[in-house]
Write a protein that holds these residues in place. Structure first.
Motif, PDB file in Angstrom:
ATOM      1  N   GLU A 373       0.846  -1.189   0.000  1.00  0.00           N
ATOM      2  CA  GLU A 373       0.000   0.000   0.000  1.00  0.00           C
ATOM      3  C   GLU A 373       0.888   1.247   0.000  1.00  0.00           C
ATOM      4  O   GLU A 373       2.109   1.154   0.094  1.00  0.00           O
ATOM      5  CB  GLU A 373      -0.914  -0.006   1.242  1.00  0.00           C
ATOM      6  CG  GLU A 373      -1.902  -1.169   1.287  1.00  0.00           C
ATOM      7  CD  GLU A 373      -2.996  -1.059   0.252  1.00  0.00           C
ATOM      8  OE1 GLU A 373      -3.184   0.042  -0.301  1.00  0.00           O
ATOM      9  OE2 GLU A 373      -3.667  -2.078  -0.016  1.00  0.00           O
ATOM     10  N   PRO A 374       0.294   2.434  -0.073  1.00  0.00           N
ATOM     11  CA  PRO A 374       1.103   3.664  -0.140  1.00  0.00           C
ATOM     12  C   PRO A 374       1.978   3.870   1.081  1.00  0.00           C
ATOM     13  O   PRO A 374       1.578   3.611   2.209  1.00  0.00           O
ATOM     14  CB  PRO A 374       0.044   4.768  -0.250  1.00  0.00           C
ATOM     15  CG  PRO A 374      -1.159   4.095  -0.811  1.00  0.00           C
ATOM     16  CD  PRO A 374      -1.145   2.712  -0.251  1.00  0.00           C
ATOM     17  N   GLY A 375       3.191   4.358   0.854  1.00  0.00           N
ATOM     18  CA  GLY A 375       4.069   4.772   1.927  1.00  0.00           C
ATOM     19  C   GLY A 375       3.970   6.274   2.101  1.00  0.00           C
ATOM     20  O   GLY A 375       3.868   7.022   1.124  1.00  0.00           O
ATOM     21  N   ALA A 376       4.005   6.743   3.335  1.00  0.00           N
ATOM     22  CA  ALA A 376       3.852   8.174   3.601  1.00  0.00           C
ATOM     23  C   ALA A 376       5.180   8.871   3.822  1.00  0.00           C
ATOM     24  O   ALA A 376       5.351  10.029   3.450  1.00  0.00           O
ATOM     25  CB  ALA A 376       2.957   8.383   4.833  1.00  0.00           C
ATOM     26  N   ALA A 377       6.140   8.187   4.443  1.00  0.00           N
ATOM     27  CA  ALA A 377       7.423   8.805   4.760  1.00  0.00           C
ATOM     28  C   ALA A 377       8.412   7.712   5.121  1.00  0.00           C
ATOM     29  O   ALA A 377       8.021   6.582   5.448  1.00  0.00           O
ATOM     30  CB  ALA A 377       7.272   9.788   5.921  1.00  0.00           C
ATOM     31  N   LEU A 378       9.712   8.061   5.043  1.00  0.00           N
ATOM     32  CA  LEU A 378      10.730   7.116   5.494  1.00  0.00           C
ATOM     33  C   LEU A 378      11.787   7.854   6.304  1.00  0.00           C
ATOM     34  O   LEU A 378      11.984   9.062   6.156  1.00  0.00           O
ATOM     35  CB  LEU A 378      11.365   6.370   4.325  1.00  0.00           C
ATOM     36  CG  LEU A 378      12.226   7.108   3.298  1.00  0.00           C
ATOM     37  CD1 LEU A 378      13.645   7.321   3.811  1.00  0.00           C
ATOM     38  CD2 LEU A 378      12.297   6.301   2.011  1.00  0.00           C
ATOM     39  N   LEU A 379      12.452   7.105   7.158  1.00  0.00           N
ATOM     40  CA  LEU A 379      13.574   7.605   7.939  1.00  0.00           C
ATOM     41  C   LEU A 379      14.704   6.603   7.813  1.00  0.00           C
ATOM     42  O   LEU A 379      14.482   5.392   7.910  1.00  0.00           O
ATOM     43  CB  LEU A 379      13.208   7.777   9.421  1.00  0.00           C
ATOM     44  CG  LEU A 379      12.062   8.729   9.767  1.00  0.00           C
ATOM     45  CD1 LEU A 379      10.754   7.962   9.896  1.00  0.00           C
ATOM     46  CD2 LEU A 379      12.350   9.435  11.081  1.00  0.00           C
ATOM     47  N   ALA A 380      15.910   7.091   7.567  1.00  0.00           N
ATOM     48  CA  ALA A 380      17.083   6.221   7.451  1.00  0.00           C
ATOM     49  C   ALA A 380      18.007   6.511   8.619  1.00  0.00           C
ATOM     50  O   ALA A 380      18.376   7.663   8.864  1.00  0.00           O
ATOM     51  CB  ALA A 380      17.801   6.460   6.130  1.00  0.00           C
ATOM     52  N   ARG A 381      18.379   5.458   9.337  1.00  0.00           N
ATOM     53  CA  ARG A 381      19.235   5.636  10.496  1.00  0.00           C
ATOM     54  C   ARG A 381      20.074   4.386  10.701  1.00  0.00           C
ATOM     55  O   ARG A 381      19.534   3.271  10.753  1.00  0.00           O
ATOM     56  CB  ARG A 381      18.392   5.915  11.737  1.00  0.00           C
ATOM     57  CG  ARG A 381      19.199   6.308  12.958  1.00  0.00           C
ATOM     58  CD  ARG A 381      18.295   6.778  14.073  1.00  0.00           C
ATOM     59  NE  ARG A 381      19.036   7.228  15.229  1.00  0.00           N
ATOM     60  CZ  ARG A 381      18.479   7.751  16.319  1.00  0.00           C
ATOM     61  NH1 ARG A 381      17.169   7.903  16.377  1.00  0.00           N
ATOM     62  NH2 ARG A 381      19.226   8.128  17.334  1.00  0.00           N
ATOM     63  N   ASP A 382      21.386   4.582  10.778  1.00  0.00           N
ATOM     64  CA  ASP A 382      22.305   3.470  10.983  1.00  0.00           C
ATOM     65  C   ASP A 382      22.106   2.420   9.892  1.00  0.00           C
ATOM     66  O   ASP A 382      22.244   2.720   8.723  1.00  0.00           O
ATOM     67  CB  ASP A 382      22.114   2.879  12.386  1.00  0.00           C
ATOM     68  CG  ASP A 382      22.386   3.905  13.477  1.00  0.00           C
ATOM     69  OD1 ASP A 382      23.251   4.765  13.275  1.00  0.00           O
ATOM     70  OD2 ASP A 382      21.711   3.847  14.520  1.00  0.00           O
ATOM     71  N   ASP A 383      21.726   1.205  10.287  1.00  0.00           N
ATOM     72  CA  ASP A 383      21.605   0.125   9.325  1.00  0.00           C
ATOM     73  C   ASP A 383      20.154  -0.274   9.073  1.00  0.00           C
ATOM     74  O   ASP A 383      19.871  -1.383   8.622  1.00  0.00           O
ATOM     75  CB  ASP A 383      22.388  -1.101   9.803  1.00  0.00           C
ATOM     76  CG  ASP A 383      21.929  -1.587  11.180  1.00  0.00           C
ATOM     77  OD1 ASP A 383      21.100  -0.884  11.807  1.00  0.00           O
ATOM     78  OD2 ASP A 383      22.394  -2.651  11.621  1.00  0.00           O
ATOM     79  N   ARG A 384      19.218   0.635   9.351  1.00  0.00           N
ATOM     80  CA  ARG A 384      17.809   0.287   9.158  1.00  0.00           C
ATOM     81  C   ARG A 384      17.039   1.450   8.545  1.00  0.00           C
ATOM     82  O   ARG A 384      17.401   2.611   8.699  1.00  0.00           O
ATOM     83  CB  ARG A 384      17.163  -0.132  10.483  1.00  0.00           C
ATOM     84  CG  ARG A 384      17.259   0.910  11.566  1.00  0.00           C
ATOM     85  CD  ARG A 384      16.842   0.333  12.919  1.00  0.00           C
ATOM     86  NE  ARG A 384      17.100   1.262  14.004  1.00  0.00           N
ATOM     87  CZ  ARG A 384      16.246   2.195  14.418  1.00  0.00           C
ATOM     88  NH1 ARG A 384      15.084   2.316  13.819  1.00  0.00           N
ATOM     89  NH2 ARG A 384      16.544   2.998  15.416  1.00  0.00           N
ATOM     90  N   ILE A 385      15.981   1.094   7.849  1.00  0.00           N
ATOM     91  CA  ILE A 385      15.093   2.052   7.210  1.00  0.00           C
ATOM     92  C   ILE A 385      13.701   1.885   7.810  1.00  0.00           C
ATOM     93  O   ILE A 385      13.164   0.765   7.832  1.00  0.00           O
ATOM     94  CB  ILE A 385      15.011   1.834   5.680  1.00  0.00           C
ATOM     95  CG1 ILE A 385      16.406   1.753   5.068  1.00  0.00           C
ATOM     96  CG2 ILE A 385      14.182   2.940   5.032  1.00  0.00           C
ATOM     97  CD1 ILE A 385      17.226   3.005   5.234  1.00  0.00           C
ATOM     98  N   THR A 386      13.137   2.972   8.303  1.00  0.00           N
ATOM     99  CA  THR A 386      11.792   2.940   8.866  1.00  0.00           C
ATOM    100  C   THR A 386      10.831   3.577   7.867  1.00  0.00           C
ATOM    101  O   THR A 386      11.078   4.676   7.371  1.00  0.00           O
ATOM    102  CB  THR A 386      11.729   3.702  10.194  1.00  0.00           C
ATOM    103  OG1 THR A 386      12.624   3.090  11.133  1.00  0.00           O
ATOM    104  CG2 THR A 386      10.323   3.684  10.776  1.00  0.00           C
ATOM    105  N   VAL A 387       9.755   2.870   7.564  1.00  0.00           N
ATOM    106  CA  VAL A 387       8.746   3.362   6.621  1.00  0.00           C
ATOM    107  C   VAL A 387       7.428   3.524   7.358  1.00  0.00           C
ATOM    108  O   VAL A 387       6.976   2.623   8.078  1.00  0.00           O
ATOM    109  CB  VAL A 387       8.562   2.392   5.435  1.00  0.00           C
ATOM    110  CG1 VAL A 387       7.400   2.850   4.549  1.00  0.00           C
ATOM    111  CG2 VAL A 387       9.835   2.308   4.619  1.00  0.00           C
TER     112      VAL A 387
END
Length: 450
Positions: A373-387
């Motif tokens: 489904e649609p993603g609204a935003a992402l955050l990249a930090r260290d070795d992981r990506i939060t969606v």
């Protein structure tokens, strides 16, 4: 009399029904954020802003244990440390009838640069002191204390300059000085320059003059160099200062961080000139990445990347096999090291997104994860990506959080929000998600795993 076989069959059927009902109930509880281990819950909401119809110069930052929000009338700090729960810590209000007209993209070393001034009209004469977006202020974000102020050279009193005329990084603040006439044509004088000062004291470090026939468009401070987008060439301005931008082309340049010496200057695009109609912003400094919308919008365009020596790297188009990146929304992309992570839209019986990792040195897609489904935003930090995902078809509010391995795109965690989440920017702080309000006076709200 019920036989044993009939009773066993009835009990089996009942057990199956109970199992199905239990599974559906567990799924619903999980989906709505009411199942431990699967949920994100709101822990606090900061006080709302004063009501206003003017949202000019509205931006947010999270630095250390302080969340900061800037509007035209004030800069406010909210506490993120344990026990503060979004408490209002301080507020800076610009003096007199001035208002905040810009702010630096980055707040480094707990110092934020903001600019304020007073509308001065559109006269060809230089704006009076303090009018226009003329005063740069350094704020200590720990307590809102004013560290220093400096005056910029401003020709008109107009407030439409944007905020890319200043930036901070490490212990350095850099501000551009550039005279323009009321029609935004560049005038000929000796004040066109980049000026660097100590970030905490305001003490002058160096002044870098512009290369011949060039003036500053925007600036960003990197770890080793100061980068600037320059407007170069064009017809010479007439005696009234008109015509100085006609035929001009955008270049990119790097200056030595310690001395201000020019290290290199190149056309922004070696193949096709980029004129002043383009929308250009410096997305990253280490490595240097520019976002370019040639036609005056960000519907179509390109990310241009450069090595530290100014050598261009392969371009990455907004729209490609990976999908279409919404470059106008800064929450859709993130750059960490030599990779760009992005949410790229695709149409498949409705709007969906791919989560992609792109190698900036080659321009190639490293991995791609199809989102349902649609993603609204992402955050990249260290070795992981939060969606953050808008998985509900009934609302545009964020309802889910997913965590992916930055190396290969493997999904590591999935959570569901119990409470409504709205925001224009998102941050991570001490394991919590901090949402910066998108309007309606909302400031910050914090969510944590449960």
């Amino acid at each position: 009399m019920i036989s044993g076989r009939t009773l066993a069959k009835a009990l089996t059927t009942t057990a199956v029904i109970l199992a199905v009902v239990g599974s559906i109930t567990a799924w619903m509880l999980s989906y709505q954020g009411y199942l431990p281990g699967d949920a994100m819950v709101r822990t606090w909401t900061a006080a709302k802003d004063r009501p206003t119809d003017d949202t000019q110069a509205n931006d947010t930052w999270v630095v250390g244990d302080v969340a900061v929000r800037s509007r035209f009338d004030a800069v406010t700090g909210f506490g993120l440390a344990k026990g503060q729960d979004g408490k209002k810590l301080w507020e800076y209000v610009p003096p007199g009838r001035t208002r905040i007209c810009g702010s630096a993209e980055h707040a480094d070393a707990s110092v934020l640069l903001v600019a304020y001034g007073e509308e001065g009209g559109e006269s060809l004469e230089p704006a009076p002191r303090g009018k226009g977006c003329a005063t740069v202020l350094a704020l200590d974000l720990k307590d809102g204390r004013e560290l220093w102020t400096a005056q910029r050279k401003v020709t008109t009193g107009r407030f439409d300059e944007g905020s890319q005329f200043m930036d901070a990084g490490g212990d350095l603040a850099v501000v551009t000085h550039d005279h323009r006439d009321a029609r935004m044509g560049r005038t000929k004088d000796d004040h066109t320059s980049l000026r660097a000062v100590d970030l905490r004291t305001g003490k002058p470090r160096w002044t870098a003059a512009m290369p011949a026939s060039c003036g500053p468009h925007s600036v960003a401070v990197g770890k080793e160099q100061v980068f600037a987008v320059l407007e170069c060439g064009g017809k010479e301005a007439d005696e009234y200062g008109y015509g100085g931008t006609e035929g001009a082309e955008l270049h990119v340049a790097a200056f030595d961080r310690a001395t201000g010496a020019l290290n290199w200057k190149n056309p922004m695009d070696a193949r096709l000139p980029v004129d002043l109609r383009a929308i250009v912003s410096i997305t990253s400094t280490d490595p240097l990445v520019l976002m370019v919308g040639r036609d005056g919008s960000l519907d179509k365009g390109t990310y241009l990347s450069f090595g530290q020596d100014g050598r261009p790297r392969p371009r990455i188009d907004f729209d490609g096999d990976h999908g279409k990146i919404d470059a106008a929304d800064p929450t859709q992309t993130a750059i960490v090291g030599e990779r760009m992570y992005a949410l790229a839209g695709r149409w498949q019986k409705g709007e969906h997104h791919n989560l992609i990792a792109l190698d900036l040195t080659t321009g190639e897609t490293v991995w791609k994860e199809d989102l349902d489904e649609p993603g609204a935003a992402l955050l990249a930090r260290d070795d992981r990506i939060t969606v953050l995902g808008e998985w509900s078809t009934q609302s545009s509010a964020i309802t889910d959080l997913f965590v992916f391995d930055a190396g290969n795109g493997e999904e590591l965690d999935e959570r569901h929000f119990r409470d409504e989440v709205t925001g224009s920017r998102f941050y991570e702080h001490e394991g919590r998600l901090i949402a910066a309000g998108a309007g309606g006076g909302l400031t910050f709200a914090a969510f944590e795993r449960w």
